[in-house]
Design an enzyme around this catalytic site. Sequence first.
Site, PDB file in Angstrom:
ATOM      1  N   GLU A   1       1.394  -7.891  11.972  1.00  0.00           N
ATOM      2  CA  GLU A   1       1.207  -6.830  10.971  1.00  0.00           C
ATOM      3  C   GLU A   1       1.930  -7.241   9.693  1.00  0.00           C
ATOM      4  O   GLU A   1       3.123  -7.554   9.725  1.00  0.00           O
ATOM      5  CB  GLU A   1       1.754  -5.507  11.505  1.00  0.00           C
ATOM      6  CG  GLU A   1       1.930  -4.397  10.484  1.00  0.00           C
ATOM      7  CD  GLU A   1       0.638  -3.952   9.844  1.00  0.00           C
ATOM      8  OE1 GLU A   1       0.562  -4.045   8.597  1.00  0.00           O
ATOM      9  OE2 GLU A   1      -0.280  -3.519  10.575  1.00  0.00           O
TER      10      GLU A   1
ATOM     11  N   ASP B   1       1.802 -12.544   7.594  1.00  0.00           N
ATOM     12  CA  ASP B   1       0.411 -12.692   7.183  1.00  0.00           C
ATOM     13  C   ASP B   1      -0.388 -13.288   8.342  1.00  0.00           C
ATOM     14  O   ASP B   1      -0.115 -14.408   8.779  1.00  0.00           O
ATOM     15  CB  ASP B   1       0.354 -13.603   5.962  1.00  0.00           C
ATOM     16  CG  ASP B   1      -1.028 -13.674   5.343  1.00  0.00           C
ATOM     17  OD1 ASP B   1      -2.011 -13.398   6.041  1.00  0.00           O
ATOM     18  OD2 ASP B   1      -1.109 -14.008   4.147  1.00  0.00           O
ATOM     19  N   ALA B   2      -1.376 -12.546   8.820  1.00  0.00           N
ATOM     20  CA  ALA B   2      -2.168 -13.017   9.953  1.00  0.00           C
ATOM     21  C   ALA B   2      -2.959 -14.274   9.623  1.00  0.00           C
ATOM     22  O   ALA B   2      -3.224 -15.092  10.508  1.00  0.00           O
ATOM     23  CB  ALA B   2      -3.117 -11.917  10.425  1.00  0.00           C
TER      24      ALA B   2
ATOM     25  N   GLN C   1       0.826  -1.203   0.000  1.00  0.00           N
ATOM     26  CA  GLN C   1       0.000   0.000   0.000  1.00  0.00           C
ATOM     27  C   GLN C   1       0.861   1.252   0.000  1.00  0.00           C
ATOM     28  O   GLN C   1       2.064   1.209   0.273  1.00  0.00           O
ATOM     29  CB  GLN C   1      -0.904   0.003   1.242  1.00  0.00           C
ATOM     30  CG  GLN C   1      -0.150  -0.157   2.545  1.00  0.00           C
ATOM     31  CD  GLN C   1      -0.964  -0.789   3.648  1.00  0.00           C
ATOM     32  OE1 GLN C   1      -2.176  -0.869   3.587  1.00  0.00           O
ATOM     33  NE2 GLN C   1      -0.289  -1.243   4.693  1.00  0.00           N
TER      34      GLN C   1
ATOM     35  N   ASP D   1       0.408   0.656  13.941  1.00  0.00           N
ATOM     36  CA  ASP D   1       0.745   1.914  14.621  1.00  0.00           C
ATOM     37  C   ASP D   1       1.024   1.706  16.098  1.00  0.00           C
ATOM     38  O   ASP D   1       1.598   2.573  16.754  1.00  0.00           O
ATOM     39  CB  ASP D   1      -0.372   2.949  14.443  1.00  0.00           C
ATOM     40  CG  ASP D   1      -1.724   2.422  14.888  1.00  0.00           C
ATOM     41  OD1 ASP D   1      -1.944   2.274  16.103  1.00  0.00           O
ATOM     42  OD2 ASP D   1      -2.574   2.168  14.016  1.00  0.00           O
TER      43      ASP D   1
ATOM     44  N   ASP E   1      -7.584  -5.167  13.823  1.00  0.00           N
ATOM     45  CA  ASP E   1      -7.473  -3.736  13.486  1.00  0.00           C
ATOM     46  C   ASP E   1      -6.970  -3.642  12.056  1.00  0.00           C
ATOM     47  O   ASP E   1      -5.799  -3.372  11.805  1.00  0.00           O
ATOM     48  CB  ASP E   1      -6.514  -3.047  14.461  1.00  0.00           C
ATOM     49  CG  ASP E   1      -6.328  -1.571  14.143  1.00  0.00           C
ATOM     50  OD1 ASP E   1      -7.165  -1.001  13.421  1.00  0.00           O
ATOM     51  OD2 ASP E   1      -5.336  -0.979  14.606  1.00  0.00           O
ATOM     52  N   SER E   2      -7.868  -3.869  11.116  1.00  0.00           N
ATOM     53  CA  SER E   2      -7.482  -3.945   9.719  1.00  0.00           C
ATOM     54  C   SER E   2      -8.042  -2.767   8.927  1.00  0.00           C
ATOM     55  O   SER E   2      -8.871  -1.999   9.414  1.00  0.00           O
ATOM     56  CB  SER E   2      -8.007  -5.248   9.097  1.00  0.00           C
ATOM     57  OG  SER E   2      -9.418  -5.191   8.964  1.00  0.00           O
ATOM     58  N   THR E   3      -7.597  -2.668   7.702  1.00  0.00           N
ATOM     59  CA  THR E   3      -8.224  -1.760   6.763  1.00  0.00           C
ATOM     60  C   THR E   3      -9.573  -2.341   6.348  1.00  0.00           C
ATOM     61  O   THR E   3      -9.967  -3.428   6.783  1.00  0.00           O
ATOM     62  CB  THR E   3      -7.327  -1.567   5.528  1.00  0.00           C
ATOM     63  OG1 THR E   3      -7.007  -2.855   4.991  1.00  0.00           O
ATOM     64  CG2 THR E   3      -6.033  -0.859   5.911  1.00  0.00           C
ATOM     65  N   ASP E   4     -10.295  -1.638   5.490  1.00  0.00           N
ATOM     66  CA  ASP E   4     -11.589  -2.123   5.024  1.00  0.00           C
ATOM     67  C   ASP E   4     -11.425  -3.403   4.206  1.00  0.00           C
ATOM     68  O   ASP E   4     -10.314  -3.719   3.756  1.00  0.00           O
ATOM     69  CB  ASP E   4     -12.271  -1.038   4.175  1.00  0.00           C
ATOM     70  CG  ASP E   4     -12.746   0.141   5.029  1.00  0.00           C
ATOM     71  OD1 ASP E   4     -13.089  -0.092   6.208  1.00  0.00           O
ATOM     72  OD2 ASP E   4     -12.772   1.272   4.529  1.00  0.00           O
TER      73      ASP E   4
END
EC number: 2.5.1.16
Length: 287
Positions: free
Chosen positions: A106, A138-139, A31, A86, A157-160
């Site tokens: 992460e 990779d989770a 990203q 973060d 706590d991920s992105t969309d």
Amino acid sequence: MTSWVEEALYPDWGQRFACKAEVARARSPYQDILVFESASHGRVLMLDGVVQITEADEFVYQEMMAHVPLLAHGAAERVLVVGGGDGGILRRVLQHRNVRRAVLVEIDEQVIALSKAHLPGIGGDAWADPRAEVVVGDAIHHVAEAPTGAFDAIIVDSTDPAGVGEVLFTEDFYRECARVLTGRGVVVNQGGVPFMQGDELRRSSARRAAFFPDTHAYCIAVPTYVGGFMAIGWGAKDPACRALAPAEVERRAAAAGVLGTTRYWTPEIHAGAFNLPPYVADCLRPA
């Protein structure tokens, strides 16, 4: 002349920030990452043009993502944080004195590195806490390889559910979450803003429901997540985890050492957040 950074989440509606300076920008294998100094919200982290966190209001999301599941469980000692590079949720998890081990997985090591360098107040001392284990990977694979019953709580706590975050909203992932959680295990994940992303919440809730007896959501109000309330998806093996009176939540928070440390979370907000406006509750019903 004022420089502006515009968020690119929705094609027809958005927000912009007056930008004092670009602090860091990187293109990782996953990203585009941008950290900039805003005129109104302190430093802001954006991934692929979408706001992830700001120094001004990060406490809302971080407190509610961490404290609600851990206090609802009541005795969580082993916690998995998926994403969250973060460090903010990891820091809140480690505030709980009963937590013995917190694993953060992460996928993007550059998010961790840039957050440590340019958003040091978000993660604070969590990175050096001996109870913390930080895994760059990779989770999906990490959860698949974890022993059955390895964790008491999982915080996603991920992105969309698009791009790198899409696999974290699948039936396969929730099945594995249920397997690696203990008998009273709880999983939560960011569920988007239902006013704008109701279909996403509907799909993810239906997938969780196949593996968790108690599937629900709770609402939080994060100013920079535009569109009204944000929903946090909830899945619990024991429905009693959600049915707590504020007095019991307060007792647990005091024992955990988090009472009086928060700026958004309170025992009353904890209990009340599960009372959903009808337009949000509608997103939890099968189509």
